[in-house]
Design an enzyme around this catalytic site. Sequence first.
Site, PDB file in Angstrom:
ATOM      1  CG  HIS A  41      10.732 -64.245 -39.660  1.00  0.00           C
ATOM      2  ND1 HIS A  41       9.578 -64.031 -38.947  1.00  0.00           N
ATOM      3  CD2 HIS A  41      11.747 -64.127 -38.777  1.00  0.00           C
ATOM      4  CE1 HIS A  41       9.884 -63.775 -37.686  1.00  0.00           C
ATOM      5  NE2 HIS A  41      11.197 -63.832 -37.558  1.00  0.00           N
TER       6      HIS A  41
ATOM      7  CD  GLU B 240       7.163 -64.647 -41.578  1.00  0.00           C
ATOM      8  OE1 GLU B 240       7.669 -65.777 -41.764  1.00  0.00           O
ATOM      9  OE2 GLU B 240       7.301 -64.022 -40.497  1.00  0.00           O
TER      10      GLU B 240
ATOM     11  CB  CYS C 135      10.660 -66.759 -35.469  1.00  0.00           C
ATOM     12  SG  CYS C 135      12.189 -65.996 -34.890  1.00  0.00           S
TER      13      CYS C 135
HETATM   14  N1  GLN Z   1      11.751 -63.730 -29.235  1.00  0.00           N
HETATM   15  C1  GLN Z   1      12.443 -64.734 -29.988  1.00  0.00           C
HETATM   16  C2  GLN Z   1      13.901 -64.363 -30.206  1.00  0.00           C
HETATM   17  O1  GLN Z   1      14.271 -63.210 -30.139  1.00  0.00           O
HETATM   18  C3  GLN Z   1      11.742 -65.013 -31.302  1.00  0.00           C
HETATM   19  C4  GLN Z   1      11.737 -63.836 -32.238  1.00  0.00           C
HETATM   20  C5  GLN Z   1      10.722 -63.954 -33.353  1.00  0.00           C
HETATM   21  O2  GLN Z   1       9.773 -64.741 -33.279  1.00  0.00           O
HETATM   22  N2  GLN Z   1      10.889 -63.165 -34.401  1.00  0.00           N
HETATM   23  O3  GLN Z   1      14.699 -65.233 -30.476  1.00  0.00           O
END
Ligand code: GLN
Length: 542
Positions: free
Chosen positions: A513, A515, A387
């Site tokens: 994600h 994970e 992310c």
């Molecule tokens: N802050 C970033 C976004 O909103 C990444 C979010 C995250 O790592 N879950 O796109």
Amino acid sequence: MSTVESSTKYIFVTGGVTSSLGKGIISASLAKLLQARGYTATIQKLDPYINIDPGTLNPYEHGECYVTEDGAETDLDLGHYERFLNVPTSQANNVTTGRIYQSVIEKERRGDYLGETVQVIPHITDEIKHCIKLLGEGNKYDFVITEIGGTVGDIESLPYVEAIRQLRWELGNRCVVIHLTLVPYLAAAKELKTKPTQHSVKTMQEYGVQPDILVCRTERHLNEGIRSKIALFCNVSKEAVIESIDTDSIYKVPLLMKEEKLDLQVLKKTKMSPNCMPDLHKWELFLNRLQNPKSTVKIALVGKYVELMDAYKSIIESLIHAGTSNECKVDLKMVHSEHLEKPDGLQLLDDVSGVLVAPGFGERGIEGKIKAIEYARTNNIPFFGICLGMQCASIEFARNVLKLNDAHSTEVMPDSPHPIIDIMEEQKKIDLKGGTMRLGAYKCELEEGSKVAAIYHTPEISERHRHRYEFNTHYLKAFEENDMKASGKNPDTGLVEIIELESHPWFVGVQFHPEYKSTVAEPHPLFVNFVKAAMEFNASKK
Ligand code: GLN
């Protein structure tokens, strides 16, 4: 008295004396044992705080926010439930006081209670009971295990304990109450002490709930005398006093609970047949590999909440699953991204064979993450960006390879001349912060011949998301001409979901994600392959 058509059994797990006794792990372990006997079980967490969900909570407050397939932002215990059971959870598996009140207040405004005074009892308790019974509808599960967050005796837990009391009264032996307490060892007295347990059970009794089973967290074994004493003073049978001894791995707890016959106690109290012995063959195989690794590999987890292991719970567990798959112990080095920003900060990465850059929000520590990525890219160290980690990898590449000065994410630099990461179109009109990110499972098409296609062994995957910003496709051509490929895209919107560097041994960034989907039964392929690459890098150093 309400009638419930299903024959589902309801198990309540409450906690006393102190928080952090491991209610989530006990609930997950019990569910695992019931599942291993051929029963279906689901676990639900009721959290007594006023936030609608933990999505807006700082990780320092409440650890990781776990995201379900249906896009609910939930308590991290749901991660344990999925990792143990290998069955997806949903919004219905996590309810907060905020959500209960929201729903009651909406009903009041709609006029559902016209003429009535709306009160904690019966309206709030009815709503709690409704949320519990919802999971039992249609006989989908033999057992619904409901874990009540917090500690009995707290003002905010009261309506939950009252709801349990009422359900118990209505459903009789279809309900079981398991109460977790602490039996501390006093070094000065050289003794285990039962008094906190006695007091905690008394508190339950004052509220009209007699626990059926006591699970006693302890650092020393409970002898027969202690078990008898607890049984006598707490109105439970001696067999229902279950020892929960401290252990070095949460994955041992189902086996410890099997030895203590927690599942048999539950089956007895609900008048269910034991069926067969629990089949934990695969679980034991996993545990055996976990405990007997053939090698060790050091991997850095770069983030800004590294003081708090709970903030990266699912990533840490995924690395444990992946290490176990590779018969290798992952020696995790938690690296604070702000520390990397110091002049000699990169020395922190000297001894690692893999770099994982964590998800996150906001500006703090972001330059440290970018430095770590440059270091991994230029030194051929396996790199995995998740992310924000993927977004930082894109920024790093734009700045250092494409030479686009001040390339950034508009989350951090709204007026960047090169907004490599930009707010998603549908996010531009959203003002509210709670539950408004791109959340939950989305499809992703993998590029034929790419590294990720070979890792996943399938052309299309589905992964869970939690973000507002995305890769700006305006820059994609320049990236691809310079070896950084978009190897995964959303088939409906074209959003870039995966980037990988072709000439690097292992350099993968994912907007989703992974994970959240790694379980004991099915370790996530990206984590498994990343650890394997780190092991190969480690071997090449020698
Ligand atoms: N802050 C970033 C976004 O909103 C990444 C979010 C995250 O790592 N879950 O796109």
